[in-house]
Design a protein around this motif. Structure first.
Motif, PDB file in Angstrom:
ATOM      1  N   ASN A 262      -5.379  16.425  -2.812  1.00  0.00           N
ATOM      2  CA  ASN A 262      -4.601  15.702  -1.808  1.00  0.00           C
ATOM      3  C   ASN A 262      -3.159  16.196  -1.757  1.00  0.00           C
ATOM      4  OD1 ASN A 262      -6.635  13.201  -1.582  1.00  0.00           O
ATOM      5  ND2 ASN A 262      -6.347  13.772  -3.728  1.00  0.00           N
ATOM      6  N   VAL A 263      -2.603  16.190  -0.557  1.00  0.00           N
ATOM      7  CA  VAL A 263      -1.161  16.406  -0.445  1.00  0.00           C
ATOM      8  C   VAL A 263      -0.515  15.050  -0.689  1.00  0.00           C
ATOM      9  CG1 VAL A 263       0.750  16.994   1.105  1.00  0.00           C
ATOM     10  CG2 VAL A 263      -1.381  18.328   1.184  1.00  0.00           C
ATOM     11  N   ILE A 264       0.374  15.024  -1.685  1.00  0.00           N
ATOM     12  CA  ILE A 264       0.991  13.742  -2.038  1.00  0.00           C
ATOM     13  C   ILE A 264       2.484  13.758  -1.710  1.00  0.00           C
ATOM     14  CG2 ILE A 264      -0.718  13.158  -3.804  1.00  0.00           C
ATOM     15  CD1 ILE A 264       1.360  14.103  -5.917  1.00  0.00           C
ATOM     16  N   ALA A 265       3.050  12.591  -1.568  1.00  0.00           N
ATOM     17  CA  ALA A 265       4.467  12.475  -1.211  1.00  0.00           C
ATOM     18  C   ALA A 265       5.084  11.308  -1.967  1.00  0.00           C
ATOM     19  CB  ALA A 265       4.591  12.251   0.293  1.00  0.00           C
ATOM     20  N   ASP A 266       6.395  11.387  -2.168  1.00  0.00           N
ATOM     21  CA  ASP A 266       7.056  10.286  -2.885  1.00  0.00           C
ATOM     22  C   ASP A 266       7.544   9.202  -1.926  1.00  0.00           C
ATOM     23  OD1 ASP A 266       9.204  11.584  -1.751  1.00  0.00           O
ATOM     24  OD2 ASP A 266      10.428  11.643  -3.583  1.00  0.00           O
ATOM     25  N   ALA A 267       7.286   9.407  -0.633  1.00  0.00           N
ATOM     26  CA  ALA A 267       7.641   8.388   0.367  1.00  0.00           C
ATOM     27  C   ALA A 267       6.836   8.650   1.633  1.00  0.00           C
ATOM     28  CB  ALA A 267       9.138   8.453   0.693  1.00  0.00           C
ATOM     29  N   PHE A 268       6.692   7.629   2.453  1.00  0.00           N
ATOM     30  CA  PHE A 268       5.967   7.768   3.721  1.00  0.00           C
ATOM     31  C   PHE A 268       6.949   8.310   4.755  1.00  0.00           C
ATOM     32  CE2 PHE A 268       4.017   6.236   7.683  1.00  0.00           C
ATOM     33  CZ  PHE A 268       2.696   6.585   7.467  1.00  0.00           C
ATOM     34  N   ALA A 269       7.299   9.591   4.594  1.00  0.00           N
ATOM     35  CA  ALA A 269       8.317  10.173   5.465  1.00  0.00           C
ATOM     36  C   ALA A 269       8.103  11.671   5.579  1.00  0.00           C
ATOM     37  CB  ALA A 269       9.716   9.902   4.896  1.00  0.00           C
TER      38      ALA A 269
ATOM     39  N   VAL B 296       0.774  18.531  -4.666  1.00  0.00           N
ATOM     40  CA  VAL B 296      -0.685  18.468  -4.512  1.00  0.00           C
ATOM     41  C   VAL B 296      -1.258  17.848  -5.783  1.00  0.00           C
ATOM     42  CG1 VAL B 296      -2.810  19.821  -4.301  1.00  0.00           C
ATOM     43  CG2 VAL B 296      -0.795  20.478  -2.973  1.00  0.00           C
ATOM     44  N   ALA B 297      -2.182  16.929  -5.647  1.00  0.00           N
ATOM     45  CA  ALA B 297      -2.820  16.308  -6.816  1.00  0.00           C
ATOM     46  C   ALA B 297      -4.320  16.246  -6.615  1.00  0.00           C
ATOM     47  CB  ALA B 297      -2.262  14.901  -7.034  1.00  0.00           C
ATOM     48  N   LYS B 298      -5.045  16.424  -7.715  1.00  0.00           N
ATOM     49  CA  LYS B 298      -6.499  16.266  -7.625  1.00  0.00           C
ATOM     50  C   LYS B 298      -6.825  14.817  -7.307  1.00  0.00           C
ATOM     51  CE  LYS B 298      -8.157  19.874 -10.658  1.00  0.00           C
ATOM     52  NZ  LYS B 298      -8.378  20.195 -12.059  1.00  0.00           N
ATOM     53  N   THR B 299      -7.962  14.620  -6.682  1.00  0.00           N
ATOM     54  CA  THR B 299      -8.380  13.255  -6.366  1.00  0.00           C
ATOM     55  C   THR B 299      -8.543  12.454  -7.660  1.00  0.00           C
ATOM     56  OG1 THR B 299      -9.399  13.870  -4.292  1.00  0.00           O
ATOM     57  CG2 THR B 299     -10.296  11.912  -5.377  1.00  0.00           C
ATOM     58  N   GLY B 300      -8.001  11.254  -7.645  1.00  0.00           N
ATOM     59  CA  GLY B 300      -8.068  10.402  -8.836  1.00  0.00           C
ATOM     60  C   GLY B 300      -6.946  10.650  -9.822  1.00  0.00           C
ATOM     61  N   GLU B 301      -6.066  11.619  -9.493  1.00  0.00           N
ATOM     62  CA  GLU B 301      -4.970  11.936 -10.428  1.00  0.00           C
ATOM     63  C   GLU B 301      -3.616  11.873  -9.742  1.00  0.00           C
ATOM     64  OE1 GLU B 301      -5.797  15.660 -12.379  1.00  0.00           O
ATOM     65  OE2 GLU B 301      -7.841  15.038 -12.895  1.00  0.00           O
ATOM     66  N   ILE B 302      -3.474  10.960  -8.827  1.00  0.00           N
ATOM     67  CA  ILE B 302      -2.187  10.821  -8.128  1.00  0.00           C
ATOM     68  C   ILE B 302      -1.241  10.003  -9.012  1.00  0.00           C
ATOM     69  CG2 ILE B 302      -1.041   9.917  -6.054  1.00  0.00           C
ATOM     70  CD1 ILE B 302      -3.602  10.494  -4.488  1.00  0.00           C
ATOM     71  N   PRO B 303      -0.057  10.550  -9.311  1.00  0.00           N
ATOM     72  CA  PRO B 303       0.864   9.833 -10.204  1.00  0.00           C
ATOM     73  C   PRO B 303       1.330   8.500  -9.593  1.00  0.00           C
ATOM     74  CG  PRO B 303       1.636  12.094  -9.773  1.00  0.00           C
ATOM     75  CD  PRO B 303       0.492  11.833  -8.834  1.00  0.00           C
ATOM     76  N   ASP B 304       1.763   7.600 -10.438  1.00  0.00           N
ATOM     77  CA  ASP B 304       2.315   6.326  -9.973  1.00  0.00           C
ATOM     78  C   ASP B 304       3.473   6.615  -9.016  1.00  0.00           C
ATOM     79  OD1 ASP B 304       0.553   5.188 -11.653  1.00  0.00           O
ATOM     80  OD2 ASP B 304       2.020   4.595 -13.187  1.00  0.00           O
ATOM     81  N   ASN B 305       3.637   5.761  -8.037  1.00  0.00           N
ATOM     82  CA  ASN B 305       4.727   5.874  -7.059  1.00  0.00           C
ATOM     83  C   ASN B 305       4.604   7.048  -6.095  1.00  0.00           C
ATOM     84  OD1 ASN B 305       5.990   3.557  -8.072  1.00  0.00           O
ATOM     85  ND2 ASN B 305       6.896   4.781  -9.726  1.00  0.00           N
ATOM     86  N   TRP B 306       3.492   7.771  -6.146  1.00  0.00           N
ATOM     87  CA  TRP B 306       3.234   8.827  -5.139  1.00  0.00           C
ATOM     88  C   TRP B 306       2.049   8.386  -4.292  1.00  0.00           C
ATOM     89  CZ3 TRP B 306       5.443  13.969  -4.760  1.00  0.00           C
ATOM     90  CH2 TRP B 306       6.520  14.176  -5.633  1.00  0.00           C
ATOM     91  N   MET B 307       2.011   8.897  -3.079  1.00  0.00           N
ATOM     92  CA  MET B 307       0.900   8.517  -2.197  1.00  0.00           C
ATOM     93  C   MET B 307       0.269   9.752  -1.554  1.00  0.00           C
ATOM     94  SD  MET B 307       3.045   6.950   1.023  1.00  0.00           S
ATOM     95  CE  MET B 307       4.280   6.105   0.050  1.00  0.00           C
ATOM     96  N   GLY B 308      -1.035   9.669  -1.336  1.00  0.00           N
ATOM     97  CA  GLY B 308      -1.743  10.764  -0.673  1.00  0.00           C
ATOM     98  C   GLY B 308      -1.622  10.607   0.833  1.00  0.00           C
ATOM     99  N   LEU B 309      -1.103  11.647   1.498  1.00  0.00           N
ATOM    100  CA  LEU B 309      -0.923  11.540   2.948  1.00  0.00           C
ATOM    101  C   LEU B 309      -1.667  12.621   3.725  1.00  0.00           C
ATOM    102  CD1 LEU B 309       2.841  10.464   3.246  1.00  0.00           C
ATOM    103  CD2 LEU B 309       0.792   9.028   3.339  1.00  0.00           C
ATOM    104  N   ASP B 310      -2.375  13.494   3.007  1.00  0.00           N
ATOM    105  CA  ASP B 310      -3.187  14.509   3.700  1.00  0.00           C
ATOM    106  C   ASP B 310      -4.211  15.029   2.691  1.00  0.00           C
ATOM    107  OD1 ASP B 310      -4.142  16.257   5.602  1.00  0.00           O
ATOM    108  OD2 ASP B 310      -2.368  17.585   5.599  1.00  0.00           O
ATOM    109  N   ILE B 311      -5.253  15.689   3.221  1.00  0.00           N
ATOM    110  CA  ILE B 311      -6.187  16.341   2.301  1.00  0.00           C
ATOM    111  C   ILE B 311      -5.516  17.611   1.775  1.00  0.00           C
ATOM    112  CG2 ILE B 311      -8.322  15.373   3.237  1.00  0.00           C
ATOM    113  CD1 ILE B 311      -8.662  17.918   4.931  1.00  0.00           C
ATOM    114  N   GLY B 312      -5.888  18.018   0.559  1.00  0.00           N
ATOM    115  CA  GLY B 312      -5.261  19.182  -0.071  1.00  0.00           C
ATOM    116  C   GLY B 312      -5.960  20.482   0.303  1.00  0.00           C
TER     117      GLY B 312
END
Ligand code: AMP
Length: 396
Positions: free
Chosen positions: A267-274, A281-297
């Motif tokens: 997943n493409v992850i971001a630290d904000a919805f902006a 980029v994070a593997k599925t199921g391994e997104i760090p706290d306070n980050w969000m997935g906003l696109d497929i990787g």
């Protein structure tokens, strides 16, 4: 199917329900005229026959009375340009002015009525209101697929006043024929791509599709409900916490029915919805706290694209990420390109309306897929196997 082709409109007044619910900017400029151009073939056929055209539509969500910003008069200049002739306008969709103007129409002329939803009777499906509308025309034509799932006065109830003279327009016919191609007799492999924000909105369709498809691809915000259900870390990604059991049961059903279910692996992850957020980029199921997935990787793009490109039938509903922001459109664009590549190799591809249609339009790929539906909710309901009131009213 009863269509405008079965009628010669010479000298007749055709009352056409169109879906001109187009987006307007603050200066009343039309920002996307797809819904208007989609209705042109029907209008032109009737005019060519020597008929008279009366157009009725809703626009926006007025509160039940006239509102300047939702007046259909803002559409007159552009509609006149599209048709190459001046379009007349009635300030009200019922009442004396509408009656007089419809009577005065000459062969080959077009009259646009004011917003149907300035009357709350429209959405209530009021019979008396429908009857008043019906007085304006000799033949009722429904070409508003986008509202065919609503039993409103102008979309369904009105048809009873035209027992011998009610037909589908070309857009409706095309929508229904293309949906049928997917529902019955789809060439295999058949792949459905589901995305968007919520799994709960599309659950009925997904369950229905499990009986038909070979591959089910799930991306977009809804994929995080599956990742969470698997016990993964999804950070602050979109999730429907009360749908975890549903996600698990869907996975099981897919397995039982021999459907290959593809979920994002990264997943493409971001630290904000902006758009200007910090990304990674994070593997599925391994997104760090306070980050969000906003696109497929990137790995997911490869995986999904391969499946799509090998398909012979493709149904796509819902984006793979927050495609409205440049930073998070890559996955949706790549999937759109894979759909185009498959279509070039002979696959039939149907893009569900709403956001998927907007995404394909944004990438300038509308002409390169087999069909882009003008119906969001209507297409979903039709695909779920529900009878659409607008369709039933003509068929009855
Ligand atoms: P829907 O109306 O359910 O088809 O959802 C479309 C919306 O889902 C679009 O506006 C997308 O921006 C949004 N969307 C897609 N992926 C995500 C995501 N990973 N997180 C949040 N919103 C998303």
């Amino acid at each position: 199917m009863k269509t405008v082709d079965q009628i010669s409109f010479a000298g007749k007044k055709a009352l056409i329900r169109v879906d001109f619910n187009v987006p307007l900017d603050e200066n009343y400029n039309i920002t996307d005229d797809n819904r208007m151009t989609a209705a042109l073939p029907t209008i032109k056929k009737i005019l060519k026959d020597g008929g008279k055209v009366i157009l009725m539509s809703h626009l926006g969500r007025p509160k039940g009375g006239p509102e300047e910003k939702y007046s259909l008069k803002h559409l007159i200049p552009h509609l006149s340009d599209l048709l190459g002739q001046q379009v007349e306008f009635a300030d009200d969709c019922i009442g004396q002015e509408a009656i007089d103007k419809s009577k005065e129409l000459e062969k080959g002329e077009v009259l646009l009525l004011e917003n149907l939803r300035f009357y709350k009777e429209e959405e209530k499906g009021d019979v008396a209101f429908a009857e008043k509308l019906s007085k304006l025309g000799d033949v009722y034509v429904n070409d508003a697929f986008g509202t065919a799932h609503r039993a409103h006065a102008s979309t369904a109830v009105i048809a009873q006043f035209f027992p011998e003279a009610k037909v589908f327009g070309y857009l409706m016919a095309a929508e229904l024929n293309n949906a049928e191609k997917i529902l019955n007799g789809a060439a295999k492999p058949f792949t459905a791509i589901m995305g968007g924000s919520k799994v709960s909105d599309k659950i009925e369709l997904i369950e229905k599709l499990l009986d038909k498809v070979d591959n089910l691809i799930i991306g977009g915000g809804m994929a995080y409900t599956f990742a969470k259900a698997d016990g993964g870390n999804i950070g602050t990604s979109l999730v429907e916490a009360d749908k975890l059991d549903l996600a698990i049961s869907l996975k099981q059903k897919a397995k039982d029915k021999g459907v290959k279910l593809y979920l994002p692996v990264d997943n493409v992850i971001a630290d904000a919805f902006a758009n200007d957020a910090k990304t990674g980029v994070a593997k599925t199921g391994e997104i760090p706290d306070n980050w969000m997935g906003l696109d497929i990787g990137p790995e997911t793009v490869k995986l999904f694209s391969k499946v799509v490109e090998e398909s012979k039938t493709i149904l796509w509903n819902g984006p793979m990420g927050v495609f409205e922001m440049e930073t998070f459109l890559v996955g949706t664009k790549a999937v759109a390109e894979a759909v185009v590549a498959a279509t070039e190799k002979g696959a039939f591809s149907l893009i569900g309306g709403g956001d998927s249609a907007a995404a394909v339009a944004k990438f300038n790929l509308t002409a390169d897929v087999s069909y882009v539906s003008t119906g969001g909710g209507a297409l979903l309901e039709y695909m779920e196997g529900k009878e659409l009131p607008g369709v039933k009213a003509i068929n009855d």
